[in-house]
Design a protein around this motif. Structure first.
Motif, PDB file in Angstrom:
ATOM      1  N   GLU A 108      14.862  -8.204 -12.864  1.00  0.00           N
ATOM      2  CA  GLU A 108      13.791  -9.083 -12.288  1.00  0.00           C
ATOM      3  C   GLU A 108      13.438 -10.274 -13.094  1.00  0.00           C
ATOM      4  OE1 GLU A 108      13.193  -5.518 -12.407  1.00  0.00           O
ATOM      5  OE2 GLU A 108      13.284  -5.414 -10.022  1.00  0.00           O
ATOM      6  N   THR A 124       7.761   3.493  -4.145  1.00  0.00           N
ATOM      7  CA  THR A 124       8.928   2.423  -4.247  1.00  0.00           C
ATOM      8  C   THR A 124       8.773   1.474  -3.019  1.00  0.00           C
ATOM      9  OG1 THR A 124      10.180   3.945  -5.402  1.00  0.00           O
ATOM     10  CG2 THR A 124      11.249   2.057  -4.476  1.00  0.00           C
ATOM     11  N   THR A 176      17.289  -3.819  -7.140  1.00  0.00           N
ATOM     12  CA  THR A 176      16.221  -2.749  -6.719  1.00  0.00           C
ATOM     13  C   THR A 176      16.443  -1.988  -5.494  1.00  0.00           C
ATOM     14  OG1 THR A 176      14.883  -3.848  -8.448  1.00  0.00           O
ATOM     15  CG2 THR A 176      13.744  -2.020  -7.201  1.00  0.00           C
TER      16      THR A 176
END
Length: 494
Positions: free
Chosen positions: A90, A436, A451
């Motif tokens: 990220e 998630t 991700t």
């Protein structure tokens, strides 16, 4: 109470790059993506700087910048700053202020790898121009490069090298770099490798200096960055990096007569501007190619570079110089104008490569890989590159063709929900955990493409995906989800 700062505690929760040399680290990543066997990793011609760990490289750069910032009267808060090399998905380069007054700077492994590719392209282009005994041939080469837009290197070739990194990071979640025959390192004499190493050091200093500048200027960067704060950080990072480079040059020129200190300072600033452009574009390339959604991010590299060049080499600089001098300085004007025009041309070729490499939208026939002929590759890169190209072209298909690629897999039902615009239900059908799914749809947080791949791949494995299907199909599914999320965000924005 441990006595540790909040920044130090926060750093411990981040994925580290590791203490091995960064060359070894990247080589192992190349083995992970199938390009190399473990026995081949020692043969790669990485920059000399990466003979150390990335954390060590950052620590040394931070020490140089700390000394420069202290000289500039900005060293007061640097003892509270923690610099950390991370493998996070990220982050490109980021500063996070903490409530106790400490600050955490993260620099990602992918950002360092991308800087390598930019610097190799620039180093080769500039050394090709100066590698001649004829002054007239030198100017002819510069003029030709300026006319063709290749002053910063061949944009098509650089775009292909950047694209290689992006596809691998999106599919495998690891930093890689593609090294070619022109990157083989000579043992003797000055070559483009020396220029590559120089610009790589300066680019890392600028990137790190920009985040350090946010700390010493007491910027609160948790929200979207303001143009004013970004400009302040860019300018202070350039000044600190230029000062550090001038000190390096003075050490090497200490025994050389007739070298004026002002010449060294001017050279440090000009090289620093080139490196700043490289660093800005590396950040933009990483964030646009690897992120589905970004939290706090940097402004457009094109705009940042133009503004920094104007601040450093604009008319205001000329007027200030002539006011101090007390008269018009034609030679200085020509020098500044020449440097500005050269940097603007240099920036255009790199921007072109950056934008092409980072575009992962729906496109047919897809990215143009012809800028990197197989003859330029080191074995076994040619075969592996074809696999990367095949995957890249698969991911560039329209939404209905992406769904068709999943029709005979356990991911089929979810793919139909994505086509219908229901990404939450799609991920639920695939078996992605609810927490998630909520995180993937939380627009206040950053979301990396890998991700999505990671969680869909984990869910697909539980549903029976194996082999090539486990490698490729979750990337296809993540591409569908990412496009849908991006389109939804664009509709809300407009």
């Amino acid at each position: 109470m441990t006595g540790e700062s909040m920044a130090r505690i926060a750093a411990r929760s981040l994925p580290p790059v590791g203490g091995e040399s960064f060359s070894s680290y990247l080589s192992k990543n190349l083995a992970k993506v199938g390009r190399l066997s473990e026995g081949q990793v020692w043969r790669l011609p990485f920059p000399e700087l990466f003979g150390n760990s990335l954390q060590h490289v950052l620590d040394v750069a931070a020490a140089d910048l700390t000394a420069a910032l202290t000289t500039l009267g900005r060293g007061g808060r640097l003892s509270e700053l923690v610099v950390f090399a991370t493998a996070s998905q990220e982050v490109s380069a980021e500063y996070a202020p903490k409530e106790d007054g400490s600050g955490l700077v993260q620099v990602s492994d992918s950002l360092a790898a991308l800087c390598t590719s930019y610097c190799q392209s620039v180093g080769h282009a500039l050394s090709s121009a100066v590698d001649t005994s004829s002054v007239w041939r030198f100017f002819l080469r510069l003029a030709a490069a300026h006319f063709k837009g290749t002053l910063g290197g061949d944009p098509a070739r650089l775009a292909s090298v950047l694209r290689y990194h992006h596809v691998n990071r999106r599919a495998h979640g690891v930093a890689t770099t593609l090294l070619t025959r022109q990157d083989l390192r000579d043992q003797d004499g000055f070559s483009h490798h020396d220029m590559t190493d120089l610009f790589l050091l300066l680019a890392i200093r600028f990137l790190l200096g920009h985040e350090m500048a946010h700390h010493v200027l007491a910027h609160r960067t948790n929200c979207s960055p303001s143009p004013e704060q970004e400009s302040q950080a860019d300018l202070l990072a350039l000044r600190a990096g230029s000062l550090a480079q001038a000190r390096d040059l003075k050490k090497h020129a200490a025994d050389v007569r007739f070298v004026r200190e002002q010449w060294l300072e001017d050279a440090g600033e000009f090289y620093g501007l080139i490196a700043a452009v490289i660093g800005m574009l590396a950040v933009q390339s990483l964030e646009e190619a690897l992120m589905v959604r970004r939290g706090r991010t940097h402004l457009s590299a094109r705009d940042r570079a133009a503004h920094l060049i104007e601040l450093s080499l604009g008319d205001a600089r000329i007027r200030e110089h002539e006011r101090t001098l007390g008269h018009r300085d034609t030679r200085f004007r020509k020098r500044i104008e020449s440097e500005r025009h050269g940097l603007e041309s240099f920036t255009r070729s790199l921007v072109e490569a950056t934008e092409k490499a980072a575009d992962f939208g729906e496109r047919l026939p897809g990215f143009d890989w012809t800028g990197l002929p197989p003859s330029q590759l080191l074995p076994p890169d040619a075969a592996h590159l074809q696999e990367v190209i095949r995957l890249d072209r698969l991911l560039g298909r329209p939404a209905r063709l992406l769904a068709a690629a999943l029709v005979h897999s356990p991911l089929r039902d979810g793919a139909l929900h994505v086509l219908a615009g229901d990404t939450r239900r799609a991920m639920r059908v695939w078996g992605v955990p609810d927490a998630t799914i909520r995180g993937a749809h939380d627009e206040t947080t950053a979301l990396a493409f890998y991700t999505l791949v990671h969680f869909i791949r984990s869910a697909g494995e539980a549903q029976g995906l194996t082999g090539t299907g486990l490698h490729e199909l979750p990337v296809v599914a993540a591409t569908s989800v990412a496009r849908s999320l991006s389109c939804a965000a664009d509709r809300r924005f407009h």
